[in-house]
Design a protein around this motif. Structure first.
Motif, PDB file in Angstrom:
ATOM      1  N   LYS A  19       0.859  -1.077  -0.286  1.00 36.14           N
ATOM      2  CA  LYS A  19       0.020  -0.022  -0.005  1.00 36.14           C
ATOM      3  C   LYS A  19       0.835   1.251  -0.130  1.00 36.14           C
ATOM      4  CE  LYS A  19      -3.692   0.167   1.876  1.00 36.14           C
ATOM      5  NZ  LYS A  19      -5.086  -0.145   2.705  1.00 36.14           N
ATOM      6  N   PRO A  20       0.625   2.156  -0.692  1.00 29.75           N
ATOM      7  CA  PRO A  20       1.326   3.564  -0.691  1.00 29.75           C
ATOM      8  C   PRO A  20       1.484   4.067   0.894  1.00 29.75           C
ATOM      9  CG  PRO A  20      -0.152   3.576  -2.637  1.00 29.75           C
ATOM     10  CD  PRO A  20      -0.615   2.337  -1.491  1.00 29.75           C
ATOM     11  N   GLY A  21       2.680   4.332   1.232  1.00 32.09           N
ATOM     12  CA  GLY A  21       3.062   4.713   2.333  1.00 32.09           C
ATOM     13  C   GLY A  21       3.079   6.204   2.814  1.00 32.09           C
ATOM     14  N   THR A  22       3.016   6.649   4.093  1.00 31.84           N
ATOM     15  CA  THR A  22       3.291   7.881   4.371  1.00 31.84           C
ATOM     16  C   THR A  22       4.732   8.204   5.006  1.00 31.84           C
ATOM     17  OG1 THR A  22       2.374   7.515   6.681  1.00 31.84           O
ATOM     18  CG2 THR A  22       1.020   8.154   5.101  1.00 31.84           C
ATOM     19  N   GLY A  23       5.479   7.171   5.122  1.00 32.29           N
ATOM     20  CA  GLY A  23       7.023   7.241   5.602  1.00 32.29           C
ATOM     21  C   GLY A  23       7.799   8.300   4.411  1.00 32.29           C
ATOM     22  N   TYR A  24       8.512   9.151   5.167  1.00 29.19           N
ATOM     23  CA  TYR A  24       9.357  10.238   4.015  1.00 29.19           C
ATOM     24  C   TYR A  24      10.773   9.807   4.261  1.00 29.19           C
ATOM     25  CZ  TYR A  24      10.927  14.690   2.766  1.00 29.19           C
ATOM     26  OH  TYR A  24      11.724  15.941   2.120  1.00 29.19           O
ATOM     27  N   ALA A  25      11.334   9.352   3.144  1.00 30.27           N
ATOM     28  CA  ALA A  25      13.076   9.705   3.324  1.00 30.27           C
ATOM     29  C   ALA A  25      13.461  10.869   2.608  1.00 30.27           C
ATOM     30  CB  ALA A  25      13.337   8.350   2.425  1.00 30.27           C
ATOM     31  N   TYR A  26      14.756  11.056   3.188  1.00 30.93           N
ATOM     32  CA  TYR A  26      15.244  12.534   2.699  1.00 30.93           C
ATOM     33  C   TYR A  26      16.644  12.383   3.131  1.00 30.93           C
ATOM     34  CZ  TYR A  26      15.209  13.580   7.708  1.00 30.93           C
ATOM     35  OH  TYR A  26      15.434  13.592   9.074  1.00 30.93           O
ATOM     36  N   LEU A  27      17.194  13.459   2.092  1.00 31.93           N
ATOM     37  CA  LEU A  27      18.693  13.785   2.623  1.00 31.93           C
ATOM     38  C   LEU A  27      18.722  15.047   3.146  1.00 31.93           C
ATOM     39  CD1 LEU A  27      21.650  13.100   1.936  1.00 31.93           C
ATOM     40  CD2 LEU A  27      21.530  14.605  -0.075  1.00 31.93           C
ATOM     41  N   GLY A  28      19.197  15.206   4.557  1.00 34.56           N
ATOM     42  CA  GLY A  28      19.149  16.212   5.359  1.00 34.56           C
ATOM     43  C   GLY A  28      20.442  17.004   5.254  1.00 34.56           C
ATOM     44  N   HIS A  88       8.666   8.377  -0.722  1.00 39.68           N
ATOM     45  CA  HIS A  88       7.797   7.983   0.311  1.00 39.68           C
ATOM     46  C   HIS A  88       7.878   6.322   0.065  1.00 39.68           C
ATOM     47  CE1 HIS A  88       6.508  11.967   1.368  1.00 39.68           C
ATOM     48  NE2 HIS A  88       6.226  12.105  -0.089  1.00 39.68           N
ATOM     49  N   GLU A  89       8.234   5.535   0.715  1.00 41.03           N
ATOM     50  CA  GLU A  89       8.493   4.079   0.888  1.00 41.03           C
ATOM     51  C   GLU A  89       6.895   3.659   1.244  1.00 41.03           C
ATOM     52  OE1 GLU A  89      11.263   2.564   3.293  1.00 41.03           O
ATOM     53  OE2 GLU A  89      12.993   4.074   2.383  1.00 41.03           O
ATOM     54  N   SER A  90       6.739   2.565   0.379  1.00 40.62           N
ATOM     55  CA  SER A  90       5.545   1.792   0.604  1.00 40.62           C
ATOM     56  C   SER A  90       5.323   1.140   1.827  1.00 40.62           C
ATOM     57  CB  SER A  90       5.092   1.073  -0.531  1.00 40.62           C
ATOM     58  OG  SER A  90       5.194   1.453  -1.803  1.00 40.62           O
ATOM     59  N   SER A  91       4.188   0.833   2.251  1.00 43.18           N
ATOM     60  CA  SER A  91       4.025   0.091   3.475  1.00 43.18           C
ATOM     61  C   SER A  91       3.846  -1.314   2.776  1.00 43.18           C
ATOM     62  CB  SER A  91       2.650   0.494   4.262  1.00 43.18           C
ATOM     63  OG  SER A  91       2.544  -0.287   5.229  1.00 43.18           O
ATOM     64  N   VAL A  92       4.879  -2.440   3.186  1.00 38.84           N
ATOM     65  CA  VAL A  92       4.706  -3.663   2.677  1.00 38.84           C
ATOM     66  C   VAL A  92       4.343  -4.763   3.637  1.00 38.84           C
ATOM     67  CG1 VAL A  92       6.035  -5.481   1.410  1.00 38.84           C
ATOM     68  CG2 VAL A  92       6.224  -2.933   0.961  1.00 38.84           C
ATOM     69  N   ALA A  93       3.659  -5.770   3.785  1.00 37.10           N
ATOM     70  CA  ALA A  93       3.343  -6.836   4.818  1.00 37.10           C
ATOM     71  C   ALA A  93       3.641  -8.072   3.800  1.00 37.10           C
ATOM     72  CB  ALA A  93       1.716  -6.533   5.148  1.00 37.10           C
ATOM     73  N   VAL A  94       4.309  -8.946   4.365  1.00 41.43           N
ATOM     74  CA  VAL A  94       4.528 -10.457   4.092  1.00 41.43           C
ATOM     75  C   VAL A  94       3.513 -11.252   4.903  1.00 41.43           C
ATOM     76  CG1 VAL A  94       5.882 -12.424   3.519  1.00 41.43           C
ATOM     77  CG2 VAL A  94       6.696 -10.106   3.191  1.00 41.43           C
ATOM     78  N   GLY A 103      -7.798 -11.551   5.431  1.00 46.03           N
ATOM     79  CA  GLY A 103      -8.343 -10.272   6.006  1.00 46.03           C
ATOM     80  C   GLY A 103      -7.570  -9.033   6.155  1.00 46.03           C
ATOM     81  N   PHE A 104      -6.062  -9.408   6.377  1.00 47.77           N
ATOM     82  CA  PHE A 104      -5.326  -8.250   6.862  1.00 47.77           C
ATOM     83  C   PHE A 104      -4.922  -7.398   5.824  1.00 47.77           C
ATOM     84  CE2 PHE A 104      -1.201  -6.424   7.470  1.00 47.77           C
ATOM     85  CZ  PHE A 104      -1.159  -5.815   8.691  1.00 47.77           C
ATOM     86  N   GLU A 105      -5.174  -5.978   5.999  1.00 47.69           N
ATOM     87  CA  GLU A 105      -4.697  -5.099   5.029  1.00 47.69           C
ATOM     88  C   GLU A 105      -3.657  -4.145   5.687  1.00 47.69           C
ATOM     89  OE1 GLU A 105      -5.691  -4.791   1.922  1.00 47.69           O
ATOM     90  OE2 GLU A 105      -7.089  -6.265   1.962  1.00 47.69           O
ATOM     91  N   PRO A 106      -2.408  -3.971   4.845  1.00 41.93           N
ATOM     92  CA  PRO A 106      -1.500  -3.098   5.448  1.00 41.93           C
ATOM     93  C   PRO A 106      -2.155  -1.529   5.503  1.00 41.93           C
ATOM     94  CG  PRO A 106      -0.959  -3.674   3.169  1.00 41.93           C
ATOM     95  CD  PRO A 106      -2.120  -4.566   3.483  1.00 41.93           C
ATOM     96  N   SER A 107      -1.530  -0.913   6.457  1.00 42.93           N
ATOM     97  CA  SER A 107      -1.783   0.291   6.663  1.00 42.93           C
ATOM     98  C   SER A 107      -0.757   1.380   6.011  1.00 42.93           C
ATOM     99  CB  SER A 107      -2.022   0.699   8.316  1.00 42.93           C
ATOM    100  OG  SER A 107      -1.742   1.900   8.618  1.00 42.93           O
ATOM    101  N   ALA A 108      -1.035   2.438   5.663  1.00 43.82           N
ATOM    102  CA  ALA A 108      -0.300   3.599   5.102  1.00 43.82           C
ATOM    103  C   ALA A 108       0.640   3.876   6.154  1.00 43.82           C
ATOM    104  CB  ALA A 108      -1.205   4.569   4.392  1.00 43.82           C
ATOM    105  N   HIS A 109       0.285   3.803   7.276  1.00 39.46           N
ATOM    106  CA  HIS A 109       1.198   4.268   8.314  1.00 39.46           C
ATOM    107  C   HIS A 109       1.659   3.187   9.240  1.00 39.46           C
ATOM    108  CE1 HIS A 109      -1.266   7.870   7.634  1.00 39.46           C
ATOM    109  NE2 HIS A 109      -2.457   7.436   8.192  1.00 39.46           N
TER     110      HIS A 109
END
Length: 520
Positions: free
Chosen positions: A264-273, A487-493, A500-506
């Motif tokens: 699922k599209p995720g809300t994590g944010y990768a950046y170069l600070g 923004h990295e995806s939310s990934v569940a194996v 019935g399990f669905e990954p959460s964006a968060h």
């Protein structure tokens, strides 16, 4: 894109192939429930004290709050049936009727008041106490109605009202030890046992307001090593791993008949600070040149196997406050022009001596290091030499807090409340000895125009916030304290036993309340 370490990639594939071979013929049924593997133990099962993501996510299974957040980061009811703003400084919540705690006692507005009065009290020593400073008073109207009276308008408070509600008798300092040893809430699962920090068992709560979960038992097991986590999945001894398997392994796991990979599209944010305090990166032209030399799309394709979206800023496109910004398109010619203008001309033409040298600090995580090496190569092609230094995370984090870096790669695990921008960029939040190096503005950006926009956005009506955050994102695009990466995806194996399990964006685990165990 030329990737360093092609040999490493071959070895990685060989290692995964070996894992597949080792797993063949040695599958084992897990216990009478669902087994979830996590990378580290929860620091606390009490949401008032949990600082790690896994601690907070398990705590919410045990004890939800008044509200939670959907995948677009909008607040939705949880223990509260409804909520509304009576004025800019008064918020009212109506509880669902018939709520009970795991011990069978009724959950009422008195418990809500006690929870928030307790977490705000210094005697409790909750690390979340400062977040509730805007609350002046929590008023019980009746058993099902509670009002929050604020000292001033403060719309981001909604993001903090997901705090776990605990019984009133456990809400103060005298109840902390009891809640730590045997947590009680009103969540879908109740605590059964925790024999050590690496094993935790939860069971369904029959009185859960949405009905008891269908999973007969939920086992959490700590497995710190990724190779071991993969083996446990392949052997059939685990049913769920979320966001803890490298992208390179996922294509092979997809081929396993007993496993599914859910994305699922995720809300994590990768950046170069960037450190803006001094040196070349104090010049926005150099920061922008660095950004124009980063070609993010091939990194997303080859390193993250497409499990991310290139970012133009902190907020993902699915966020309600997202505003499209140009970001830093890949443009080596523009980078060259900016470096010339900033006083860093090419000394001897392409392929010769670098224009300037910068350092990049990263964690010792293998995947993060490999990404840093790709960024190093991309910047080198534009005349910027980069010294990559991999540090143990505790050392890295201490250096970042104290401003001991030039560039650093990091990520926010999830971005829900856009007021996070105020924490990350407001001039008042630069880490200093006075605030015990606790500020989140670690690059030391100072801009009064941005400060004013973000402060105002925290005080206006919800309907007015988006326009202010749009202006803030425009300002950040001009200042560029971070180079946005992805923004990295939310990934569940997930094993075939778990339906019935669905990954959460968060990264939330709340859908376990609606999942079930089936025969493989």
């Amino acid at each position: 894109m030329t990737e360093p370490g092609n040999g490493r990639r071959v070895l990685q594939r060989a290692a995964v192939g070996l894992l597949l071979a080792l797993s063949a013929g040695c599958r084992a049924e897990p216990p009478d429930g669902i087994t979830v593997l996590v990378e580290s133990p929860p620091d606390s099962l009490d949401d008032r004290f949990a600082l790690t993501a896994i601690g907070q996510r398990i705590a919410q299974l045990l004890a939800p709050g008044l509200i939670t957040f959907d995948d677009t980061s909008r607040p939705v009811p949880a223990l509260a049936e409804s909520f509304r703003a009576l004025s800019p400084t008064v918020m009212e919540f109506t509880l669902r009727p018939g709520l009970t705690f795991h011990d069978g006692t009724a959950l009422t507005a008195e418990d809500v008041k006690a929870t928030y009065d307790g977490v705000r009290a210094r005697a409790l020593q909750s690390p979340r106490a400062d977040r509730y400073e805007p609350i002046e008073q929590v008023e019980v109207v009746n058993d099902l109605t509670v009002r929050f009276h604020l000292r001033r308008p403060y719309t981001p408070l909604l993001a903090e009202l997901s705090l776990s509600i605990v019984p009133a008798e456990r809400a103060g300092p005298d109840g902390v030890a009891l809640q730590a040893a045997h947590p009680v809430g009103a969540g879908a699962f109740r605590f059964e046992s925790q024999p050590d920090e690496e094993h935790l068992t939860l069971v369904p709560f029959e009185g859960y307001y949405e009905g008891p979960p269908a999973i007969p038992r939920l086992y959490f097991r700590v497995v710190r090593d990724e190779t071991t986590r993969v083996l446990e999945l392949l052997k059939g001894r685990a049913d769920l791993v979320t966001n803890a398997v490298s992208p390179a392994v996922l294509p092979l796991l997809r081929k396993e008949p007993g496993l599914r990979v859910l994305v699922k599209p995720g809300t994590g944010y990768a950046y170069l600070g960037f450190n803006l305090r001094s040196g070349p990166l104090a010049d926005v032209r150099v920061r922008r040149a660095v950004c124009h030399l980063l070609d993010v799309k091939p990194v997303v394709e080859h390193k993250l196997h497409g499990l991310a979206e290139p970012a133009t800023g902190m907020l993902p496109t699915t966020h309600w406050a997202y505003a499209p910004e140009p970001g830093c398109r890949y443009d080596p010619a523009e980078a060259s022009r900016l470096l010339d203008e900033a006083g860093y001309p090419d000394p001897d033409g392409p392929g010769g001596q670098p224009r300037l040298t910068l350092s990049l600090k990263v964690s010792t995580d293998r995947f993060r290091k490999s990404v840093a090496l790709v960024l190093q190569e991309q910047l080198a092609r534009g005349g910027i030499a980069v010294e990559v230094r991999a540090l143990e995370f505790g050392t890295l984090f201490n250096d970042i807090r104290r401003g001991n870096f030039e560039m650093v790669t990091l990520k926010w695990a999830s971005v829900i409340e856009p007021d996070l921008m105020r924490g990350a960029y407001d001039s008042k939040n630069v880490p200093t000895a006075e605030n015990h190096w606790g500020g989140l503005n670690r690059g030391a950006l100072r801009d009064s125009e941005l400060d004013a926009l973000l402060e105002k956005a925290s005080q206006v009506e919800p309907s007015e916030r988006k326009a202010l955050y749009t202006a803030a994102q425009e300002r950040l695009d001009a200042l560029l304290p971070y180079a946005p990466l992805w923004h990295e995806s939310s990934v569940a194996v997930v094993s075939r036993r778990l339906e019935g399990f669905e990954p959460s964006a968060h990264g939330f685990l709340s859908s376990l309340a609606h999942a079930r165990r089936v025969a493989p």
